[in-house]
Write an enzyme that holds these catalytic residues in place. Structure first.
Site, PDB file in Angstrom:
ATOM      1  N   ASN A 174       0.858  -1.184   0.000  1.00 41.62           N
ATOM      2  CA  ASN A 174       0.000   0.000   0.000  1.00 41.62           C
ATOM      3  C   ASN A 174       0.897   1.237   0.000  1.00 41.62           C
ATOM      4  O   ASN A 174       1.490   1.569   1.020  1.00 41.62           O
ATOM      5  CB  ASN A 174      -0.892  -0.051   1.252  1.00 41.62           C
ATOM      6  N   PHE A 175       0.974   1.904  -1.161  1.00 47.62           N
ATOM      7  CA  PHE A 175       1.873   3.070  -1.266  1.00 47.62           C
ATOM      8  C   PHE A 175       1.299   4.299  -0.554  1.00 47.62           C
ATOM      9  O   PHE A 175       2.011   5.260  -0.340  1.00 47.62           O
ATOM     10  CB  PHE A 175       2.087   3.444  -2.741  1.00 47.62           C
TER      11      PHE A 175
ATOM     12  N   HIS B  67      -9.676   1.027   5.011  1.00 47.72           N
ATOM     13  CA  HIS B  67      -8.393   1.289   5.681  1.00 47.72           C
ATOM     14  C   HIS B  67      -8.604   2.313   6.799  1.00 47.72           C
ATOM     15  O   HIS B  67      -9.362   3.264   6.649  1.00 47.72           O
ATOM     16  CB  HIS B  67      -7.355   1.793   4.676  1.00 47.72           C
TER      17      HIS B  67
ATOM     18  N   GLU C 180      -5.460  -4.822  10.849  1.00 45.57           N
ATOM     19  CA  GLU C 180      -4.383  -3.853  11.054  1.00 45.57           C
ATOM     20  C   GLU C 180      -4.630  -3.046  12.323  1.00 45.57           C
ATOM     21  O   GLU C 180      -5.400  -2.080  12.312  1.00 45.57           O
ATOM     22  CB  GLU C 180      -4.313  -2.886   9.879  1.00 45.57           C
TER      23      GLU C 180
ATOM     24  N   GLY D 183       2.579   2.241  10.800  1.00 46.34           N
ATOM     25  CA  GLY D 183       3.536   3.325  10.604  1.00 46.34           C
ATOM     26  C   GLY D 183       4.252   3.763  11.878  1.00 46.34           C
ATOM     27  O   GLY D 183       4.895   4.804  11.910  1.00 46.34           O
TER      28      GLY D 183
ATOM     29  N   SER E 293       3.439  -2.174  10.503  1.00 46.94           N
ATOM     30  CA  SER E 293       4.897  -2.213  10.672  1.00 46.94           C
ATOM     31  C   SER E 293       5.528  -3.567  10.316  1.00 46.94           C
ATOM     32  O   SER E 293       6.488  -3.999  10.964  1.00 46.94           O
ATOM     33  CB  SER E 293       5.299  -1.784  12.089  1.00 46.94           C
TER      34      SER E 293
END
Ligand code: PGA
Length: 231
Positions: free
Chosen positions: A6-7, A90, A159, A165, A195
């Protein structure tokens, strides 16, 4: 294993093309044929990237074919590039953009009707995690409200928001317990995200009910993403 990159709001059209070129070269030689690889570049970098080694999907789209929705991208625009894979739910879209469960569920329903492959994201905040596993599960299950969990073309990405992050990964015990419980609720492929990096991919991918990973930071360079895929 399933590996999804996922950019987020990183990379351009040009750098995405370079990235995918490098990825293709390595995957062609070294990819495990059983692995599935998904890349989610930003919307402006979508294009028709034909590869049998990876699938390019969209991080988001509006649940309409086309119409008067200023600033949004609909099905017509995705079809131009044969995009049929989407991330929905997300936590950054839920928490920063403010997408409600109702909006998330509408998106799911629309793209389900279109036969899209959906990676559906759920996760809890640190505050919820600190209340213990029963409360965590209650929270995660509430994120399936309005979602057709019998749809055969979707997977779930768990997640924990506090691990996204932050460099702080959930422990093997936390992932194991949460995934075991989730599998009983939704029997679909289950990805872990938060992460994930070279230093922890071996232990995370070895967990029984981890079918794959959704990766942000460590996916931004093709070299570090390949380190995960080829570990
Ligand atoms: P991260 O992001 O790997 O940078 O923690 C994961 C995600 O948000 O999908």
């Amino acid at each position: 294993m399933i590996y999804a990159a996922n950019f987020k709001t990183n990379h351009t059209r040009q750098s995405t093309r370079e990235y995918l070129g490098k990825l293709q070269m390595k995957l062609l030689l070294d990819k495990n044929p059983n692995d599935e690889i998904y890349i989610f570049p930003p919307l402006t970098a979508l294009d028709e990237y034909n590869s049998s080694d990876f699938t390019v999907g969209t991080q988001n789209a509006y649940p309409f074919e086309s119409g008067a929705f200023t600033g949004e991208v609909g099905l017509e625009q995705l079809r131009e590039f044969n995009i049929d894979t989407i991330l929905i739910g997300h936590s950054e879209r839920r928490d920063i953009i403010g997408e409600s469960q109702e909006q998330v569920a509408k998106k799911f329903e629309f793209f389900k009707e279109q036969g899209f492959k959906i990676i559906y994201c759920i996760g809890e905040s640190l505050e919820v995690r600190e209340k213990g596993i029963e409360i965590v599960m209650e929270h995660l299950i509430s994120q399936f409200e309005g979602i057709d969990t019998t749809y055969e073309n979707f997977m779930v990405a768990y997640e924990p928001i506090w691990a996204i992050g932050t460099g702080r990964t959930a422990s093997v015990e936390e992932i194991t317990e949460t995934h075991n419980r989730l599998k009983k609720v939704v029997d679909r492929p289950l990805l872990y995200g938060g992460s994930v990096k070279g230093a922890n991919i071996a232990e995370i991918s070895a967990i029984e009910n981890v079918d794959g990973v959704l990766v942000g930071g460590a996916s931004l360079k093709s070299e570090t993403f390949l380190e995960l895929v080829l570990h």
